[in-house]
Design a protein around this motif. Structure first.
Motif, PDB file in Angstrom:
ATOM      1  N   PRO A 135      51.396 -17.394  69.417  1.00 27.85           N
ATOM      2  CA  PRO A 135      50.519 -16.995  68.320  1.00 27.85           C
ATOM      3  C   PRO A 135      49.062 -17.320  68.635  1.00 27.85           C
ATOM      4  O   PRO A 135      48.768 -18.298  69.332  1.00 27.85           O
ATOM      5  N   ASN A 136      48.170 -16.482  68.148  1.00 27.11           N
ATOM      6  CA  ASN A 136      46.742 -16.770  68.236  1.00 27.11           C
ATOM      7  C   ASN A 136      46.460 -17.846  67.190  1.00 27.11           C
ATOM      8  O   ASN A 136      46.145 -17.557  66.038  1.00 27.11           O
ATOM      9  N   ILE A 137      46.602 -19.093  67.603  1.00 28.34           N
ATOM     10  CA  ILE A 137      46.604 -20.228  66.682  1.00 28.34           C
ATOM     11  C   ILE A 137      45.325 -20.275  65.860  1.00 28.34           C
ATOM     12  O   ILE A 137      45.367 -20.488  64.635  1.00 28.34           O
ATOM     13  N   LEU A 138      44.202 -20.060  66.508  1.00 29.03           N
ATOM     14  CA  LEU A 138      42.926 -20.142  65.821  1.00 29.03           C
ATOM     15  C   LEU A 138      42.780 -19.032  64.781  1.00 29.03           C
ATOM     16  O   LEU A 138      42.423 -19.277  63.625  1.00 29.03           O
ATOM     17  N   MET A 139      43.107 -17.808  65.171  1.00 35.81           N
ATOM     18  CA  MET A 139      42.936 -16.671  64.268  1.00 35.81           C
ATOM     19  C   MET A 139      43.898 -16.738  63.079  1.00 35.81           C
ATOM     20  O   MET A 139      43.510 -16.580  61.914  1.00 35.81           O
ATOM     21  N   LEU A 140      45.186 -16.974  63.359  1.00 30.83           N
ATOM     22  CA  LEU A 140      46.175 -17.019  62.294  1.00 30.83           C
ATOM     23  C   LEU A 140      45.977 -18.233  61.389  1.00 30.83           C
ATOM     24  O   LEU A 140      46.212 -18.163  60.179  1.00 30.83           O
ATOM     25  N   GLY A 141      45.538 -19.342  61.981  1.00 31.72           N
ATOM     26  CA  GLY A 141      45.244 -20.518  61.162  1.00 31.72           C
ATOM     27  C   GLY A 141      44.079 -20.285  60.222  1.00 31.72           C
ATOM     28  O   GLY A 141      44.134 -20.624  59.035  1.00 31.72           O
ATOM     29  N   ALA A 142      43.004 -19.680  60.758  1.00 31.30           N
ATOM     30  CA  ALA A 142      41.836 -19.392  59.928  1.00 31.30           C
ATOM     31  C   ALA A 142      42.184 -18.400  58.822  1.00 31.30           C
ATOM     32  O   ALA A 142      41.674 -18.492  57.695  1.00 31.30           O
ATOM     33  N   SER A 143      43.074 -17.459  59.110  1.00 35.70           N
ATOM     34  CA  SER A 143      43.465 -16.464  58.103  1.00 35.70           C
ATOM     35  C   SER A 143      44.139 -17.134  56.913  1.00 35.70           C
ATOM     36  O   SER A 143      43.828 -16.833  55.747  1.00 35.70           O
ATOM     37  N   VAL A 144      45.080 -18.052  57.172  1.00 35.09           N
ATOM     38  CA  VAL A 144      45.753 -18.759  56.075  1.00 35.09           C
ATOM     39  C   VAL A 144      44.760 -19.635  55.320  1.00 35.09           C
ATOM     40  O   VAL A 144      44.814 -19.735  54.084  1.00 35.09           O
ATOM     41  N   MET A 145      43.841 -20.270  56.039  1.00 35.12           N
ATOM     42  CA  MET A 145      42.849 -21.129  55.399  1.00 35.12           C
ATOM     43  C   MET A 145      41.915 -20.333  54.484  1.00 35.12           C
ATOM     44  O   MET A 145      41.374 -20.868  53.512  1.00 35.12           O
ATOM     45  N   GLU A 147      42.827 -17.582  52.797  1.00 32.56           N
ATOM     46  CA  GLU A 147      43.641 -16.721  51.937  1.00 32.56           C
ATOM     47  C   GLU A 147      43.092 -16.620  50.513  1.00 32.56           C
ATOM     48  O   GLU A 147      43.132 -15.544  49.897  1.00 32.56           O
ATOM     49  N   ASN A 148      42.578 -17.686  49.965  1.00 29.87           N
ATOM     50  CA  ASN A 148      42.123 -17.688  48.577  1.00 29.87           C
ATOM     51  C   ASN A 148      40.635 -17.397  48.428  1.00 29.87           C
ATOM     52  O   ASN A 148      40.096 -17.508  47.313  1.00 29.87           O
ATOM     53  N   LEU A 149      39.970 -17.034  49.501  1.00 30.01           N
ATOM     54  CA  LEU A 149      38.552 -16.664  49.407  1.00 30.01           C
ATOM     55  C   LEU A 149      38.438 -15.216  48.919  1.00 30.01           C
ATOM     56  O   LEU A 149      39.410 -14.450  48.957  1.00 30.01           O
ATOM     57  N   PRO A 150      37.262 -14.823  48.459  1.00 30.24           N
ATOM     58  CA  PRO A 150      37.076 -13.448  47.977  1.00 30.24           C
ATOM     59  C   PRO A 150      37.444 -12.426  49.052  1.00 30.24           C
ATOM     60  O   PRO A 150      37.309 -12.671  50.252  1.00 30.24           O
ATOM     61  N   ASN A 151      37.895 -11.242  48.603  1.00 31.44           N
ATOM     62  CA  ASN A 151      38.354 -10.210  49.526  1.00 31.44           C
ATOM     63  C   ASN A 151      37.277  -9.762  50.500  1.00 31.44           C
ATOM     64  O   ASN A 151      37.570  -9.474  51.667  1.00 31.44           O
ATOM     65  N   PHE A 152      36.021  -9.708  50.043  1.00 32.41           N
ATOM     66  CA  PHE A 152      34.979  -9.228  50.945  1.00 32.41           C
ATOM     67  C   PHE A 152      34.784 -10.176  52.122  1.00 32.41           C
ATOM     68  O   PHE A 152      34.441  -9.746  53.232  1.00 32.41           O
ATOM     69  N   VAL A 153      35.033 -11.482  51.908  1.00 34.63           N
ATOM     70  CA  VAL A 153      34.922 -12.447  53.001  1.00 34.63           C
ATOM     71  C   VAL A 153      36.035 -12.209  54.009  1.00 34.63           C
ATOM     72  O   VAL A 153      35.814 -12.229  55.238  1.00 34.63           O
ATOM     73  N   LYS A 154      37.243 -11.959  53.506  1.00 37.73           N
ATOM     74  CA  LYS A 154      38.371 -11.707  54.402  1.00 37.73           C
ATOM     75  C   LYS A 154      38.201 -10.387  55.156  1.00 37.73           C
ATOM     76  O   LYS A 154      38.543 -10.301  56.348  1.00 37.73           O
ATOM     77  N   LEU A 155      37.671  -9.387  54.467  1.00 36.17           N
ATOM     78  CA  LEU A 155      37.410  -8.111  55.150  1.00 36.17           C
ATOM     79  C   LEU A 155      36.347  -8.273  56.226  1.00 36.17           C
ATOM     80  O   LEU A 155      36.422  -7.654  57.293  1.00 36.17           O
ATOM     81  N   LEU A 156      35.359  -9.125  55.934  1.00 35.70           N
ATOM     82  CA  LEU A 156      34.304  -9.391  56.918  1.00 35.70           C
ATOM     83  C   LEU A 156      34.910 -10.039  58.155  1.00 35.70           C
ATOM     84  O   LEU A 156      34.581  -9.679  59.300  1.00 35.70           O
ATOM     85  N   LEU A 157      35.822 -11.007  57.939  1.00 37.91           N
ATOM     86  CA  LEU A 157      36.483 -11.657  59.070  1.00 37.91           C
ATOM     87  C   LEU A 157      37.348 -10.655  59.827  1.00 37.91           C
ATOM     88  O   LEU A 157      37.356 -10.639  61.076  1.00 37.91           O
ATOM     89  N   SER A 158      38.067  -9.793  59.109  1.00 36.24           N
ATOM     90  CA  SER A 158      38.925  -8.812  59.754  1.00 36.24           C
ATOM     91  C   SER A 158      38.110  -7.879  60.642  1.00 36.24           C
ATOM     92  O   SER A 158      38.524  -7.545  61.762  1.00 36.24           O
ATOM     93  N   GLY A 159      36.929  -7.468  60.156  1.00 39.94           N
ATOM     94  CA  GLY A 159      36.064  -6.623  60.971  1.00 39.94           C
ATOM     95  C   GLY A 159      35.574  -7.350  62.204  1.00 39.94           C
ATOM     96  O   GLY A 159      35.513  -6.770  63.303  1.00 39.94           O
ATOM     97  N   ALA A 160      35.225  -8.630  62.030  1.00 42.83           N
ATOM     98  CA  ALA A 160      34.770  -9.421  63.182  1.00 42.83           C
ATOM     99  C   ALA A 160      35.890  -9.585  64.203  1.00 42.83           C
ATOM    100  O   ALA A 160      35.660  -9.530  65.415  1.00 42.83           O
ATOM    101  N   LEU A 161      37.125  -9.789  63.729  1.00 41.31           N
ATOM    102  CA  LEU A 161      38.267  -9.919  64.635  1.00 41.31           C
ATOM    103  C   LEU A 161      38.475  -8.645  65.436  1.00 41.31           C
ATOM    104  O   LEU A 161      38.766  -8.687  66.636  1.00 41.31           O
ATOM    105  N   ALA A 162      38.311  -7.510  64.759  1.00 45.98           N
ATOM    106  CA  ALA A 162      38.461  -6.224  65.459  1.00 45.98           C
ATOM    107  C   ALA A 162      37.383  -6.063  66.516  1.00 45.98           C
ATOM    108  O   ALA A 162      37.654  -5.598  67.639  1.00 45.98           O
TER     109      ALA A 162
END
Length: 504
Positions: A135-145, A147-162
């Motif tokens: 598993p990509n420990i850093l990426m998957l760990g940060a995603s769970v951490m 989880e409860n942040l606003p959706n736009f923050v998670k979308l921003l991270l998802s775009g950065a990951l891509a």
């Protein structure tokens, strides 16, 4: 003849008395002599036998690491059960030594203990250059951490990951996974959510483990009270940590995990583990021997990693999941990490059934300590722990796919060592052989005293036995009473009779 017997009786009596006296003296003073030698040699004092062993551990320690490779990463992203394959072991020779040793007036000593690790390809099943899918420990760990942040923050991270071409699973070398690799994701995450992962540099499972210390320990020397020797007074200046939710769980109990006070009872032992961020209690399992040295074996109870429902005293370590794993996120930067026994040994069966490829067994996965009870010094040990990560689908972060929530084993390791060679010989001679000889001698002397004293008494009785009555005239020939006649005086003088007979 009687005089010779009396002389022999006196000699045997003296020898028996001496043996009895020596036996009684050893019986009464022997334990005190042994105890004094043990106390003298196990306290933390430059003149003690164990000081050199305590300062620069001469015991060959080995760190053996097993990694879990994910064989079906694509299917896991679609919600399938992970299929794992154990790789390794990758074995490292571990050297430990203490520096900054400072003695204090309150019967304590402070020190820093460093460890150095060197890869041993001859003992390993594989090399550090091998690639493993994990598993990509850093990426998957940060995603769970996040989880409860606003959706736009998670979308921003998802775009950065891509943009960084980060995926849920990675194919990296053993060396990178363990000792770290440069990952631009670290800076990106901290730019999006400042302070979420507050460290810089390389990321790896054992980053900071090699050529590092375990914190400033202050322990008792035992110079004033031997029952407190090696017991932790403080760690990094703290009497207790603040990782957990209860006072009991935050307490720093026991020793630093290297030695224990002497004259142990077959009950339990405690030690504080900086790596686990907590104190641990092991329980007595059985008595045995290690290369001729008597030992007590201590093992982990089933309650060690039990959740608060099954074992209420562990409620302070929660939030909890199933029994058999402990949430260590509070001392690991809030990352969704758990520790357990390897292969989820002694854990809730649902954890084992959530993945494929695990085969828990006591022989291969239970931790143990074999300790010499008289001195509190470990003879043989193997501390085995497993690191696990909680994975799940996080809405808004498309890279997490449809991962079914699972506590996924990442790796397990064993720190093992045993006393051998000259160290074992010196230990055995001074703290096992000599006390045993003293113990045997007291019974030998007591055993010898009994026949010696009995023999002396028999000879003395024989020398004093009364002899038969002899003739007053001839000590060797019994005399015949004189024949009385009509002319014989009734009161004839015996001496006269003997004299007349002689003249005749």
């Amino acid at each position: 003849m009687a005089a010779a017997r009396r002389r022999a009786a006196v000699g045997l009596g003296l020898a028996g008395g001496a043996c009895l006296l020596l036996g009684v003296c050893l019986l009464l003073a022997g334990p005190a002599i042994v105890k004094e030698q043990v106390v003298k040699n196990v306290r933390i004092d430059p003149s003690s036998i164990s000081f050199g062993m305590w300062k620069d551990i001469p015991v060959p320690f080995y760190l053996s690491v097993h990694l879990f490779e994910v064989l079906n990463p694509t299917e896991v992203l679609d919600g399938a059960k992970p299929i794992l394959r154990q790789r390794g072991p990758y074995v490292y020779r571990e050297f430990r030594y203490k520096t900054n040793i400072t003695f204090h007036d309150n019967d304590t000593v402070s020190y820093l203990e460093y460890r150095q690790l060197f890869f041993r390809p001859d003992l390993s099943n594989g090399t550090e250059d091998e690639y493993i899918v994990m598993p990509n420990i850093l990426m998957l760990g940060a995603s769970v951490m996040m989880e409860n942040l606003p959706n736009f923050v998670k979308l921003l991270l998802s775009g950065a990951l891509a943009g960084l071409k980060q995926e849920a699973f990675m194919n990296r070398t053993v060396g990178d996974i363990l000792w770290g690799y440069d990952d631009p994701l670290l800076d990106t995450i901290n730019m999006i959510v400042p302070g979420l992962i507050p460290f810089k540099g390389k990321f790896g499972m054992f980053v900071g483990f090699n050529n590092s210390n375990t914190g400033l320990f202050t322990v008792y020397t035992g110079m004033k009270n031997i029952s407190r020797v090696h017991m932790v007074d403080s760690w990094n200046g703290l009497k207790k940590v603040n990782y957990w939710r209860s006072t009991g769980c935050n307490m720093i109990n026991g020793t630093a995990g290297e030695m224990w006070p002497p004259f142990m009872s077959p009950t339990s032992l405690e030690f504080y583990s900086p790596d686990a961020c907590r104190s641990m209690t092991l329980v007595y399992e059985q008595s045995g021997e290690f290369k001729g040295v008597p030992t007590y074996r201590f093992v982990a109870p089933k309650t060690l990693f039990a959740n608060g429902t099954d074992y209420p005293p562990n409620e302070g370590f929660c939030p909890c999941r199933q029994s058999g794993i402990q949430n260590v996120s509070t001392c690991r930067l809030n990352a969704p990490m758990f520790i357990s026994h390897p292969h989820f040994y002694n854990a809730d069966p649902s954890l084992v059934n959530a993945v494929e490829g695990l085969n828990p067994s006591k022989e291969h996965h239970a931790l143990f300590l074999d300790v010499h009870p008289m001195t509190g010094i470990p003879m043989n040990c193997s501390i085995r722990l497993q690191l696990n990560q909680y994975l799940k689908q996080v809405s808004g972060i498309i890279q997490t796919g449809k991962i079914t929530p699972v506590v996924l084993p990442l790796l397990w390791f064993a720190e093992s060592g045993y006393i051998e060679g000259s160290v074992l010989n010196q230990f055995y001679t001074n703290l096992v052989l000599i006390p045993s000889i003293l113990d045997y001698l007291q019974y030998i002397f007591l055993g010898l005293s009994v026949p010696l004293i009995i023999s002396a008494a028999v000879l003395m009785m024989m020398s004093q036995r009364p002899t038969d009555e002899k003739s007053p005239c001839d000590p060797t020939t019994p005399s015949t009473p004189p024949q009385l006649s009509e002319t014989t005086p009734l009161l004839q003088d015996t001496s006269t009779s003997c004299q007349d007979t002689a003249e005749a």
